[in-house]
Design an enzyme around this catalytic site. Structure first.
Site, short mmCIF file in Angstrom:
data_model
loop_
_atom_site.label_atom_id
_atom_site.label_comp_id
_atom_site.label_asym_id
_atom_site.label_seq_id
_atom_site.Cartn_x
_atom_site.Cartn_y
_atom_site.Cartn_z
N GLU A 43 0.87 -1.19 0.00
CA GLU A 43 0.00 0.00 0.00
C GLU A 43 0.90 1.22 0.00
OE1 GLU A 43 -3.56 2.36 2.42
OE2 GLU A 43 -2.36 0.89 3.50
N ASP A 115 -3.45 11.50 -2.00
CA ASP A 115 -3.57 12.97 -2.11
C ASP A 115 -3.97 13.33 -3.54
OD1 ASP A 115 -2.71 13.20 0.53
OD2 ASP A 115 -0.60 13.16 -0.05
N LYS A 119 -4.16 20.75 -8.65
CA LYS A 119 -3.63 21.69 -9.65
C LYS A 119 -2.95 20.93 -10.79
CE LYS A 119 -2.96 25.52 -6.53
NZ LYS A 119 -2.15 25.84 -5.37
N ASP A 151 -12.45 9.15 -2.05
CA ASP A 151 -13.69 9.92 -1.89
C ASP A 151 -13.73 11.02 -2.96
OD1 ASP A 151 -11.34 11.10 -0.57
OD2 ASP A 151 -12.69 12.80 -0.34
N THR A 188 -10.05 2.10 5.66
CA THR A 188 -8.89 2.92 6.00
C THR A 188 -9.38 4.04 6.93
OG1 THR A 188 -9.00 4.73 4.38
CG2 THR A 188 -8.21 2.61 3.57
#
Ligand SMILES: C[S@@+](CC[C@H](N)C(=O)[O-])C[C@H]1O[C@@H](n2cnc3c(N)ncnc32)[C@H](O)[C@@H]1O
Length: 208
Positions: A43, A115, A119, A151, A188
């Protein structure tokens, strides 16, 4: 996720048996640290470790390695490890260097709530960008498998395009995992937070 500095973090990491310190020296030989030929799943961006610890406990015949770049985050996972889990190891590193660490020995990569780097100029930092998909090529055994949960709708759409343009085929996809009755899920930390708020969780599994 970058938590405030945790006092003594580097010492805790140094003294933890779950942490692989000489990780670059093991390149191509990771099965040696597990003493078996079982598949190895990693992971990238494991955060505080709920998923990788839960998976290792649930699937004892698979070896799991969690990768996280920040001391302050990985120590939170270490704090949960007052039990013995022989099929689990952790590496504190930036996935940018992943090609220097593994060589044709990984079966599956999990990317959980990565993450989003929204941009455009930061696209190369997304863990599903071409820049990272190229790095993953050499770490996988012949068959490549990536399983992603998020998400973030925009990151999800971007990742579908990026993965399929790179030649990955979709095995499973869900736009609302919890309503699609996806089985065998291990939550998670981020997933719990977003699911508890009622947000849909997106999931995709691809192979090449
Ligand atoms: C948003 S958090 C998600 C954590 C966890 N996977 C979860 O779902 O709860 C993303 C994590 O990935 C780590 N991360 C981001 N880029 C990374 C990289 N290039 N190499 C290693 N870890 C990275 C961050 O430090 C952070 O802990």
């Amino acid at each position: 996720m970058r938590l405030r500095n945790v006092k003594g973090a580097s010492e805790i990491i140094e003294n933890c048996d779950y942490i692989i310190k000489n990780y670059k020296e093991l390149k191509g030989n990771y099965k040696k640290i597990f003493n078996n030929n079982n598949p190895i799943h990693i992971e990238i961006g494991m955060g505080k470790g709920n998923f990788i610890i839960g998976m290792a406990q649930k699937y004892p015949d698979i070896n799991f390695i969690g990768i996280e770049k920040y001391d302050s985050v990985i120590v939170r996972a270490i704090e949960k490890l007052d039990i013995e889990i022989p099929n689990l190891k952790l590496i504190k590193m930036d996935a940018l260097d992943i090609e220097e660490v593994f060589d044709k020995e990984i079966d599956t990569i999990y990317l959980n709530f990565s993450d989003p780097w929204p941009k455009n100029r930061h696209e190369h930092r997304r863990l599903t960008s071409d820049a990272f998909l190229k790095r993953y090529d050499g770490v996988f055994k012949k068959d490549k498998k990536i399983i992603m949960k998020t998400d973030n709708r925009k990151l999800f759409e971007y990742s579908i395009m990026s993965l399929t343009n790179y030649g990955y085929k979709i095995k499973e996809i869900s736009l609302d995992m919890y309503n699609d009755d996806i089985k065998d899920n291990v939550q998670t930390e981020y997933e719990k937070k977003f699911h508890d708020k009622g947000m849909p969780i997106y999931k995709i599994e691809v192979y090449k």
